[in-house]
Motif scaffolding. Structure first.
Motif, PDB file in Angstrom:
ATOM      1  N   ASN A  82       0.831  -1.209   0.000  1.00 24.11           N
ATOM      2  CA  ASN A  82       0.000   0.000   0.000  1.00 24.11           C
ATOM      3  C   ASN A  82       0.864   1.256   0.000  1.00 24.11           C
ATOM      4  OD1 ASN A  82      -1.400   2.266   1.618  1.00 24.11           O
ATOM      5  ND2 ASN A  82      -3.118   0.969   1.053  1.00 24.11           N
ATOM      6  N   ILE A  83       1.895   1.250   0.855  1.00 25.33           N
ATOM      7  CA  ILE A  83       2.782   2.418   0.945  1.00 25.33           C
ATOM      8  C   ILE A  83       3.539   2.631  -0.359  1.00 25.33           C
ATOM      9  CG2 ILE A  83       4.865   3.313   2.072  1.00 25.33           C
ATOM     10  CD1 ILE A  83       3.868   2.037   4.667  1.00 25.33           C
ATOM     11  N   THR A  84       4.098   1.552  -0.914  1.00 22.68           N
ATOM     12  CA  THR A  84       4.860   1.673  -2.156  1.00 22.68           C
ATOM     13  C   THR A  84       3.998   2.175  -3.299  1.00 22.68           C
ATOM     14  OG1 THR A  84       6.301  -0.152  -1.473  1.00 22.68           O
ATOM     15  CG2 THR A  84       6.348   0.456  -3.786  1.00 22.68           C
ATOM     16  N   SER A  85       2.820   1.600  -3.444  1.00 17.52           N
ATOM     17  CA  SER A  85       1.946   1.997  -4.554  1.00 17.52           C
ATOM     18  C   SER A  85       1.464   3.435  -4.395  1.00 17.52           C
ATOM     19  CB  SER A  85       0.758   1.040  -4.653  1.00 17.52           C
ATOM     20  OG  SER A  85      -0.001   1.043  -3.463  1.00 17.52           O
ATOM     21  N   GLU A  86       1.173   3.840  -3.157  1.00 20.08           N
ATOM     22  CA  GLU A  86       0.701   5.217  -2.940  1.00 20.08           C
ATOM     23  C   GLU A  86       1.778   6.235  -3.267  1.00 20.08           C
ATOM     24  OE1 GLU A  86      -0.584   8.146   0.769  1.00 20.08           O
ATOM     25  OE2 GLU A  86      -0.885   5.977   0.991  1.00 20.08           O
ATOM     26  N   ILE A  87       2.968   6.046  -2.683  1.00 20.36           N
ATOM     27  CA  ILE A  87       4.057   7.005  -2.926  1.00 20.36           C
ATOM     28  C   ILE A  87       4.552   6.891  -4.364  1.00 20.36           C
ATOM     29  CG2 ILE A  87       6.392   7.674  -2.243  1.00 20.36           C
ATOM     30  CD1 ILE A  87       5.762   6.785   0.570  1.00 20.36           C
ATOM     31  N   THR A 102       3.175  10.435 -11.202  1.00 21.56           N
ATOM     32  CA  THR A 102       2.237  11.482 -11.636  1.00 21.56           C
ATOM     33  C   THR A 102       2.750  12.875 -11.305  1.00 21.56           C
ATOM     34  OG1 THR A 102       0.991  11.235  -9.550  1.00 21.56           O
ATOM     35  CG2 THR A 102       0.217   9.973 -11.462  1.00 21.56           C
ATOM     36  N   GLU A 103       4.006  12.952 -10.856  1.00 17.34           N
ATOM     37  CA  GLU A 103       4.726  14.213 -10.612  1.00 17.34           C
ATOM     38  C   GLU A 103       4.149  15.031  -9.460  1.00 17.34           C
ATOM     39  OE1 GLU A 103       4.888  16.294 -14.318  1.00 17.34           O
ATOM     40  OE2 GLU A 103       6.271  14.852 -15.216  1.00 17.34           O
ATOM     41  N   GLN A 104       3.385  14.404  -8.579  1.00 12.53           N
ATOM     42  CA  GLN A 104       2.879  15.115  -7.404  1.00 12.53           C
ATOM     43  C   GLN A 104       4.012  15.416  -6.418  1.00 12.53           C
ATOM     44  OE1 GLN A 104      -0.914  13.565  -5.699  1.00 12.53           O
ATOM     45  NE2 GLN A 104      -0.904  12.134  -7.416  1.00 12.53           N
ATOM     46  N   ILE A 105       4.976  14.501  -6.327  1.00 13.68           N
ATOM     47  CA  ILE A 105       6.120  14.731  -5.430  1.00 13.68           C
ATOM     48  C   ILE A 105       6.954  15.898  -5.949  1.00 13.68           C
ATOM     49  CG2 ILE A 105       8.290  13.738  -4.596  1.00 13.68           C
ATOM     50  CD1 ILE A 105       6.913  11.066  -4.413  1.00 13.68           C
ATOM     51  N   ASP A 106       7.137  15.980  -7.261  1.00 19.61           N
ATOM     52  CA  ASP A 106       7.872  17.109  -7.836  1.00 19.61           C
ATOM     53  C   ASP A 106       7.163  18.425  -7.534  1.00 19.61           C
ATOM     54  OD1 ASP A 106       9.718  15.344  -8.926  1.00 19.61           O
ATOM     55  OD2 ASP A 106       8.591  15.129 -10.795  1.00 19.61           O
ATOM     56  N   SER A 107       5.839  18.404  -7.544  1.00 22.91           N
ATOM     57  CA  SER A 107       5.075  19.623  -7.235  1.00 22.91           C
ATOM     58  C   SER A 107       5.293  20.051  -5.790  1.00 22.91           C
ATOM     59  CB  SER A 107       3.576  19.383  -7.483  1.00 22.91           C
ATOM     60  OG  SER A 107       3.327  19.050  -8.825  1.00 22.91           O
ATOM     61  N   LEU A 108       5.341  19.079  -4.867  1.00 23.34           N
ATOM     62  CA  LEU A 108       5.617  19.406  -3.463  1.00 23.34           C
ATOM     63  C   LEU A 108       6.991  20.031  -3.306  1.00 23.34           C
ATOM     64  CD1 LEU A 108       4.206  16.215  -1.667  1.00 23.34           C
ATOM     65  CD2 LEU A 108       3.243  18.513  -1.592  1.00 23.34           C
ATOM     66  N   GLU A 109       7.980  19.476  -4.015  1.00 24.79           N
ATOM     67  CA  GLU A 109       9.340  20.017  -3.933  1.00 24.79           C
ATOM     68  C   GLU A 109       9.397  21.451  -4.471  1.00 24.79           C
ATOM     69  OE1 GLU A 109      11.914  18.733  -2.560  1.00 24.79           O
ATOM     70  OE2 GLU A 109      11.266  16.683  -2.180  1.00 24.79           O
ATOM     71  N   ILE A 110       8.673  21.711  -5.538  1.00 22.77           N
ATOM     72  CA  ILE A 110       8.645  23.058  -6.117  1.00 22.77           C
ATOM     73  C   ILE A 110       8.047  24.058  -5.132  1.00 22.77           C
ATOM     74  CG2 ILE A 110       7.572  24.475  -7.914  1.00 22.77           C
ATOM     75  CD1 ILE A 110       7.839  22.060  -9.791  1.00 22.77           C
ATOM     76  N   MET A 111       7.057  23.609  -4.355  1.00 25.65           N
ATOM     77  CA  MET A 111       6.427  24.480  -3.361  1.00 25.65           C
ATOM     78  C   MET A 111       7.272  24.637  -2.098  1.00 25.65           C
ATOM     79  SD  MET A 111       2.343  23.557  -3.570  1.00 25.65           S
ATOM     80  CE  MET A 111       2.556  21.820  -3.228  1.00 25.65           C
ATOM     81  N   GLY A 112       8.428  23.986  -2.064  1.00 25.28           N
ATOM     82  CA  GLY A 112       9.320  24.120  -0.916  1.00 25.28           C
ATOM     83  C   GLY A 112       9.029  23.173   0.226  1.00 25.28           C
ATOM     84  N   VAL A 113       8.207  22.147  -0.033  1.00 28.34           N
ATOM     85  CA  VAL A 113       7.865  21.164   1.000  1.00 28.34           C
ATOM     86  C   VAL A 113       8.880  20.025   0.965  1.00 28.34           C
ATOM     87  CG1 VAL A 113       6.125  19.508   1.799  1.00 28.34           C
ATOM     88  CG2 VAL A 113       5.422  21.715   0.843  1.00 28.34           C
ATOM     89  N   ASN A 114       9.332  19.607   2.143  1.00 39.17           N
ATOM     90  CA  ASN A 114      10.199  18.434   2.238  1.00 39.17           C
ATOM     91  C   ASN A 114       9.328  17.206   1.988  1.00 39.17           C
ATOM     92  OD1 ASN A 114      11.848  16.291   2.932  1.00 39.17           O
ATOM     93  ND2 ASN A 114      12.551  17.180   4.852  1.00 39.17           N
ATOM     94  N   SER A 115       9.254  16.791   0.745  1.00 42.44           N
ATOM     95  CA  SER A 115       8.317  15.730   0.358  1.00 42.44           C
ATOM     96  C   SER A 115       8.619  14.408   1.057  1.00 42.44           C
ATOM     97  CB  SER A 115       8.349  15.527  -1.159  1.00 42.44           C
ATOM     98  OG  SER A 115       9.648  15.128  -1.586  1.00 42.44           O
ATOM     99  N   ALA A 116       9.894  14.102   1.265  1.00 43.43           N
ATOM    100  CA  ALA A 116      10.259  12.846   1.924  1.00 43.43           C
ATOM    101  C   ALA A 116       9.713  12.809   3.347  1.00 43.43           C
ATOM    102  CB  ALA A 116      11.780  12.681   1.935  1.00 43.43           C
ATOM    103  N   TYR A 140       9.339   5.912  -3.330  1.00 43.17           N
ATOM    104  CA  TYR A 140       9.825   7.283  -3.509  1.00 43.17           C
ATOM    105  C   TYR A 140      10.748   7.395  -4.721  1.00 43.17           C
ATOM    106  CZ  TYR A 140      11.359  11.950  -2.120  1.00 43.17           C
ATOM    107  OH  TYR A 140      11.619  13.309  -2.082  1.00 43.17           O
ATOM    108  N   TYR A 141      11.496   6.339  -5.003  1.00 46.33           N
ATOM    109  CA  TYR A 141      12.473   6.403  -6.094  1.00 46.33           C
ATOM    110  C   TYR A 141      12.037   5.650  -7.349  1.00 46.33           C
ATOM    111  CZ  TYR A 141      15.871   8.555  -2.978  1.00 46.33           C
ATOM    112  OH  TYR A 141      16.524   9.431  -2.133  1.00 46.33           O
TER     113      TYR A 141
END
Length: 246
Positions: free
Chosen positions: A103-108, A114-128, A209-210
């Motif tokens: 569940n965790i792997t598929s969600e992250i 879908t580039e949602q993590i990249d969007s968080l990084e652009i907003m300055g959020v520590n996505s990890a 994540y990767y």
């Protein structure tokens, strides 16, 4: 070399995960969501599996100790110690690795492709930290409770199944689960549950994540995550047993 690459990147990711959070309220809200999603939703499957395993172990112990020189109380004792020392901690962690880990792997992983993590990084959020830390804390927090629930319902399953199958009476079974009880066994397994909870949350999160590619790669990452999580659980089970039971 590939192994050391993954190990190094895993610990580098953990360094980011345990970095200082930006907004504590946001993390707290996410934590409660993960406890409900990953922990509370796993309670029923833990109960069902534990009841059946407790009943099965009771019957098997009864038949393996059918020699009249063995007291009937050994059936309850064997069921109790097997549940506490191994099944409700290690075997349950292996099962939860398939449910929670995938569940965790598929969600992250889906958020990555879908580039949602990249969007968080652009907003300055520590996505990890935002995505993984609440999951780790939630699973580490809930695993000891799942262990306790598993032991209770496993013993209950043996209490119900043993007399119905005619292999042991209720008084003999109850005497057995009270005989030669060592509280340290519970402490030992609670420690294992915490360690296993960390592995079940962090390793699948690393693979998710990767991940790169699309839906096919996410599925492949989920499979790798579950396999490697199970291997690490068994490895740390061996290490902790050697360190804490000698």
């Amino acid at each position: 070399m590939k192994f050391f690459f993954h190990v190094g990147r895993y610990f580098k990711l953990l360094g980011r995960v345990f970095g200082r959070p930006e907004k504590h309220k946001m993390y707290l809200r996410q934590l409660f969501h993960e406890i409900d999603s990953l922990g509370v939703n796993s309670v029923w499957i833990v109960i069902i599996i534990s009841v059946f395993i407790g009943g099965i172990m009771t019957i098997q112990f009864a038949y393996s100790m059918s020699n009249p020189i063995y007291p009937n109380t050994l059936v309850g004792l064997g069921t109790r110690d097997t549940l506490i020392l191994e099944f409700s901690s290690t075997m349950l962690a292996l099962i939860m690795a398939g449910k929670i880990g995938s569940n965790i792997t598929s969600e992250i992983g889906t958020m990555r492709v879908t580039e949602q993590i990249d969007s968080l990084e652009i907003m300055g959020v520590n996505s990890a930290s935002y995505l993984i830390l609440p999951k780790i804390v939630a699973v580490v927090f809930i695993f000891p409770f799942l262990f306790i629930i598993s032991v209770f319902f496993g013993l209950l399953g043996g209490l119900v199944t043993g007399p119905i199958a005619g292999v042991i009476s209720i008084p003999d079974y109850i005497d057995g689960i009270q005989w030669l009880f060592y509280p340290y066994y519970v402490t030992f397994s609670l420690i294992k549950s915490v360690v296993f909870g960390f592995i079940v949350a962090s390793v699948p999160a690393y693979y998710g994540y990767y991940v790169h590619g699309g839906a096919l790669e996410v599925g492949s990452a989920s499979t790798k995550a579950v396999v490697n999580t199970n291997i690490l659980i068994l490895l740390f089970d061996l290490i902790l047993t050697r360190l804490l039971l000698t």
